[in-house]
Write a protein that holds these residues in place. Structure first.
Motif, PDB file in Angstrom:
ATOM      1  N   GLU A 280       1.256  -1.193  -0.177  1.00  0.00           N
ATOM      2  CA  GLU A 280      -0.104  -0.255  -0.177  1.00  0.00           C
ATOM      3  C   GLU A 280       1.029   1.151   0.140  1.00  0.00           C
ATOM      4  OE1 GLU A 280      -4.213  -0.411   1.735  1.00  0.00           O
ATOM      5  OE2 GLU A 280      -2.861  -0.519   3.419  1.00  0.00           O
ATOM      6  N   CYS A 281       0.318   2.377  -0.801  1.00  0.00           N
ATOM      7  CA  CYS A 281       1.026   3.365  -0.602  1.00  0.00           C
ATOM      8  C   CYS A 281       0.396   4.792  -0.653  1.00  0.00           C
ATOM      9  CB  CYS A 281       1.791   3.661  -2.314  1.00  0.00           C
ATOM     10  SG  CYS A 281       1.040   3.255  -3.762  1.00  0.00           S
ATOM     11  N   SER A 282       1.225   5.302  -0.601  1.00  0.00           N
ATOM     12  CA  SER A 282       0.103   7.400  -1.569  1.00  0.00           C
ATOM     13  C   SER A 282       0.848   8.371  -1.797  1.00  0.00           C
ATOM     14  CB  SER A 282       0.273   8.219   0.740  1.00  0.00           C
ATOM     15  OG  SER A 282      -0.748   7.248   1.474  1.00  0.00           O
TER      16      SER A 282
ATOM     17  N   LYS B 193       0.807   6.112   4.912  1.00  0.00           N
ATOM     18  CA  LYS B 193       0.580   5.223   4.021  1.00  0.00           C
ATOM     19  C   LYS B 193       2.574   5.978   3.303  1.00  0.00           C
ATOM     20  CE  LYS B 193      -2.247   2.253   5.086  1.00  0.00           C
ATOM     21  NZ  LYS B 193      -2.017   0.941   5.594  1.00  0.00           N
TER      22      LYS B 193
ATOM     23  N   PRO C 268       5.400   6.175   0.250  1.00  0.00           N
ATOM     24  CA  PRO C 268       5.337   7.086  -1.342  1.00  0.00           C
ATOM     25  C   PRO C 268       6.097   5.536  -1.961  1.00  0.00           C
ATOM     26  CG  PRO C 268       5.848   8.944   0.148  1.00  0.00           C
ATOM     27  CD  PRO C 268       5.404   7.972   0.475  1.00  0.00           C
ATOM     28  N   CYS C 269       5.605   5.362  -2.849  1.00  0.00           N
ATOM     29  CA  CYS C 269       6.946   4.060  -3.274  1.00  0.00           C
ATOM     30  C   CYS C 269       8.118   4.666  -3.689  1.00  0.00           C
ATOM     31  CB  CYS C 269       6.459   4.076  -4.812  1.00  0.00           C
ATOM     32  SG  CYS C 269       4.049   3.390  -4.710  1.00  0.00           S
TER      33      CYS C 269
ATOM     34  N   SER D  63       5.557   2.869  -9.004  1.00  0.00           N
ATOM     35  CA  SER D  63       4.400   4.390  -9.053  1.00  0.00           C
ATOM     36  C   SER D  63       3.523   3.709  -8.625  1.00  0.00           C
ATOM     37  CB  SER D  63       4.323   4.849 -10.620  1.00  0.00           C
ATOM     38  OG  SER D  63       3.324   3.188 -10.953  1.00  0.00           O
ATOM     39  N   CYS D  64       2.478   4.783  -7.677  1.00  0.00           N
ATOM     40  CA  CYS D  64       1.266   4.843  -6.805  1.00  0.00           C
ATOM     41  C   CYS D  64       0.166   4.200  -7.518  1.00  0.00           C
ATOM     42  CB  CYS D  64       1.217   5.618  -5.744  1.00  0.00           C
ATOM     43  SG  CYS D  64       0.336   5.144  -4.604  1.00  0.00           S
TER      44      CYS D  64
ATOM     45  N   ALA E   1      -3.104   5.232  -6.914  1.00  0.00           N
ATOM     46  CA  ALA E   1      -4.327   5.687  -5.879  1.00  0.00           C
ATOM     47  C   ALA E   1      -4.935   5.804  -6.795  1.00  0.00           C
ATOM     48  CB  ALA E   1      -3.055   6.058  -5.573  1.00  0.00           C
TER      49      ALA E   1
ATOM     50  N   CYS F 215       1.663   0.036  -4.935  1.00  0.00           N
ATOM     51  CA  CYS F 215       2.428   0.298  -5.522  1.00  0.00           C
ATOM     52  C   CYS F 215       2.783  -0.804  -7.188  1.00  0.00           C
ATOM     53  CB  CYS F 215       4.368  -0.126  -5.252  1.00  0.00           C
ATOM     54  SG  CYS F 215       4.216   1.805  -3.874  1.00  0.00           S
TER      55      CYS F 215
END
Length: 109
Positions: free
Chosen positions: A65-67, A77, A79-80, A85-86, A88, A104
């Motif tokens: 999971e990422c932001s 969360k 970043p990648c 790339s995220c 989202a 990600c």
């Protein structure tokens, strides 16, 4: 005056010689308290919830999971990692409601 200048240079030399070592405010390691992602070596200042203290954390790996990167500097969360790339919800509503999390992914796939 030259003696004072020499003394000042001798005292500052160790600080100037090691710009990449961990400091009190910047270049913080994973697990250390932070206020902005720019302070962390990893580039992610993470908090578990709105009441928790933020700490430096590693960036999100593939399929985690990422932001998306934000201007706020503290993430729920991370970043990648570089090259990922995220995927989202990047709408303004997602960023306001703090629900713009994704996963990600490798953009080459």
């Amino acid at each position: 005056l030259p003696a004072c200048l020499l003394l000042a240079l001798l005292l500052l030399a160790p600080a100037l010689a090691a710009p990449h070592e961990r400091g009190l405010i910047f270049n913080l390691d994973v697990g250390e308290l932070c206020m902005q992602s720019a302070q962390c070596k990893s580039g992610c200042c993470h908090r578990a919830n709105g009441l928790s203290l933020a700490r430096c954390a590693p960036k999100a790996a593939e399929f985690h999971e990422c932001s998306p990167k934000s201007i706020y500097g503290v993430y729920y969360k991370c970043p990648c990692e570089r090259g990922l790339s995220c995927d989202a919800d990047k709408t303004i509503v997602g960023s306001i409601t703090n629900s713009d999390f994704g996963v990600c992914k490798d953009p080459q796939e």
